[in-house]
Design a protein around this motif. Structure first.
Motif, short mmCIF file in Angstrom:
data_model
loop_
_atom_site.label_atom_id
_atom_site.label_comp_id
_atom_site.label_asym_id
_atom_site.label_seq_id
_atom_site.Cartn_x
_atom_site.Cartn_y
_atom_site.Cartn_z
N ASP A 1 0.95 -1.23 -0.05
CA ASP A 1 0.00 0.04 -0.10
C ASP A 1 0.94 1.27 -0.09
O ASP A 1 1.70 1.32 0.83
CB ASP A 1 -0.79 0.11 1.34
N LEU A 2 0.74 1.86 -0.94
CA LEU A 2 1.61 3.30 -1.42
C LEU A 2 0.86 4.62 -1.31
O LEU A 2 -0.26 4.54 -1.69
CB LEU A 2 2.65 3.02 -2.57
N PRO A 3 1.24 5.59 -0.72
CA PRO A 3 0.67 6.94 -0.75
C PRO A 3 0.59 7.00 -2.41
O PRO A 3 1.45 6.91 -3.07
CB PRO A 3 1.59 7.94 -0.33
N VAL A 4 -0.80 7.65 -2.77
CA VAL A 4 -0.99 8.07 -3.91
C VAL A 4 -0.12 9.01 -4.86
O VAL A 4 0.27 8.99 -5.85
CB VAL A 4 -2.53 8.55 -4.09
N GLU A 5 0.63 9.74 -3.97
CA GLU A 5 1.65 10.86 -4.43
C GLU A 5 2.91 10.10 -4.82
O GLU A 5 3.54 10.72 -5.52
CB GLU A 5 2.09 11.76 -3.46
N TRP A 6 3.25 8.95 -4.49
CA TRP A 6 4.31 8.37 -4.79
C TRP A 6 4.08 7.45 -6.11
O TRP A 6 5.20 6.97 -6.86
CB TRP A 6 4.68 7.28 -3.85
N LEU A 7 2.83 7.21 -6.70
CA LEU A 7 2.67 6.43 -7.81
C LEU A 7 3.10 7.20 -9.11
O LEU A 7 3.14 8.37 -9.21
CB LEU A 7 1.29 6.08 -7.90
N ALA A 8 3.58 6.52 -9.92
CA ALA A 8 4.03 6.96 -11.43
C ALA A 8 3.29 5.96 -12.59
O ALA A 8 3.08 4.83 -12.22
CB ALA A 8 5.28 6.95 -11.69
N ALA A 9 3.24 6.67 -13.59
CA ALA A 9 2.70 5.72 -14.89
C ALA A 9 3.75 4.55 -14.89
O ALA A 9 4.65 4.53 -14.73
CB ALA A 9 2.74 6.67 -16.21
N GLY A 10 2.89 3.46 -15.11
CA GLY A 10 3.80 1.98 -15.21
C GLY A 10 3.95 1.31 -13.96
O GLY A 10 4.09 0.15 -13.96
N ASP A 11 3.51 1.83 -12.95
CA ASP A 11 3.27 1.04 -11.46
C ASP A 11 2.22 0.16 -11.69
O ASP A 11 1.16 0.39 -12.43
CB ASP A 11 3.08 1.98 -10.34
N ARG A 12 2.34 -0.95 -11.18
CA ARG A 12 1.43 -2.04 -11.20
C ARG A 12 0.31 -1.96 -9.73
O ARG A 12 0.99 -2.14 -8.64
CB ARG A 12 2.00 -3.35 -11.19
N VAL A 13 -0.77 -1.62 -10.19
CA VAL A 13 -1.89 -1.32 -8.86
C VAL A 13 -2.62 -2.68 -9.02
O VAL A 13 -3.09 -3.21 -10.13
CB VAL A 13 -2.67 -0.13 -9.35
N LEU A 14 -3.14 -3.15 -8.04
CA LEU A 14 -4.05 -4.42 -7.69
C LEU A 14 -5.45 -3.93 -7.98
O LEU A 14 -5.92 -3.15 -7.48
CB LEU A 14 -3.69 -4.84 -6.43
N THR A 15 -5.96 -4.87 -8.78
CA THR A 15 -7.50 -4.38 -9.13
C THR A 15 -8.37 -5.69 -9.06
O THR A 15 -7.81 -6.91 -8.84
CB THR A 15 -7.65 -4.20 -10.82
N ARG A 16 -9.66 -5.35 -8.76
CA ARG A 16 -10.61 -6.42 -8.39
C ARG A 16 -10.97 -7.68 -9.41
O ARG A 16 -11.16 -8.57 -9.09
CB ARG A 16 -11.95 -5.81 -7.74
N ASP A 17 -10.66 -6.89 -10.55
CA ASP A 17 -11.13 -7.93 -11.87
C ASP A 17 -9.93 -8.30 -12.50
O ASP A 17 -10.35 -9.21 -13.13
CB ASP A 17 -12.09 -6.96 -12.83
N ASP A 18 -8.92 -7.62 -12.75
CA ASP A 18 -7.92 -8.25 -13.63
C ASP A 18 -6.70 -8.25 -13.14
O ASP A 18 -5.60 -7.95 -13.92
CB ASP A 18 -7.72 -7.27 -14.89
N GLY A 19 -6.43 -8.50 -11.75
CA GLY A 19 -5.09 -8.50 -11.22
C GLY A 19 -4.33 -7.42 -11.12
O GLY A 19 -4.92 -6.24 -11.23
#
Length: 208
Positions: A36-54
């Protein structure tokens, strides 16, 4: 499209008219493959966990600063904070601040019975009151865009990513979403569910 967040100008009428832009307030923890990362740390290309598509890569991040003065003039821009444990025990696990029309996932037997789907989206403004003008403070919203509209986890709550419909302004022209990840309940539908749940609790108390 670049990895750095793209600043959106809420003084621009083309952006202000997009009152439905889902956005997260500062400090929101987004569930990723790195935790779990602060939203401010995220960048395009980071992999986020989704409910439907992993795990899915972030394609674009938008950022919009909305000063308190503008919120007083345009109440629909004021953030809403969901208190810890408001939606369910430990959900959110910390107060969750989002843009007013941001939608969270709701699920209950009533949702399935009345609307024919086990899960649906409800806007936080239909669940909580919008803050009064004197409570306004400057805020920066963070908007997360994927190839598809996704259900992602923020502060332990399943919520929506940015939805890019065909008329979306100031968003990458290469990404448009044909439909939302879940049915989106109208305000009266959310109120109906809340009323029905309140009445059920009253009946149960009387029965006890």
């Amino acid at each position: 499209m670049g990895n750095e967040p793209h600043d959106l100008d809420w003084a621009d009428s083309a952006v202000t008219s997009q009152a439905t832009l889902p956005g997260f307030g500062p400090g929101t923890l987004i569930s990723t493959t790195d935790g779990d990362l602060p939203v401010e740390w995220l960048a395009a290309g980071d992999r986020v966990l989704t409910r439907d598509d992993g795990a899915q890569p972030l394609r674009w991040i938008g950022r919009s600063a909305v000063p308190a003065s503008r919120q007083r003039m345009l109440p629909h821009l004021r953030p809403v904070t969901v208190p810890a444990g408001y939606l369910a025990p430990d959900a959110p696990n910390h107060p969750l601040t989002v843009s007013p029309r941001h939608r969270v996932l709701v699920q209950s037997p009533d949702v399935a019975y009345y609307f024919g789907t086990e899960e649906a989206f409800a806007a936080v403004t239909h669940l909580l009151p919008v803050p009064r003008a004197e409570e306004c403070a400057d805020i920066v919203y963070h908007h997360l865009l994927f190839d598809r509209h996704q259900v992602i986890r923020a502060n332990g709550v399943w919520t929506e990513s940015l939805f890019a419909h065909e008329h979306s302004a100031r968003l990458p022209a290469t990404i448009r979403h044909a439909q939302t990840a879940r049915r989106c309940l109208a305000g009266w539908e959310v109120q109906f569910l809340r009323l029905n749940q309140d009445e059920t609790r009253v009946v149960r108390r009387r029965a006890a």
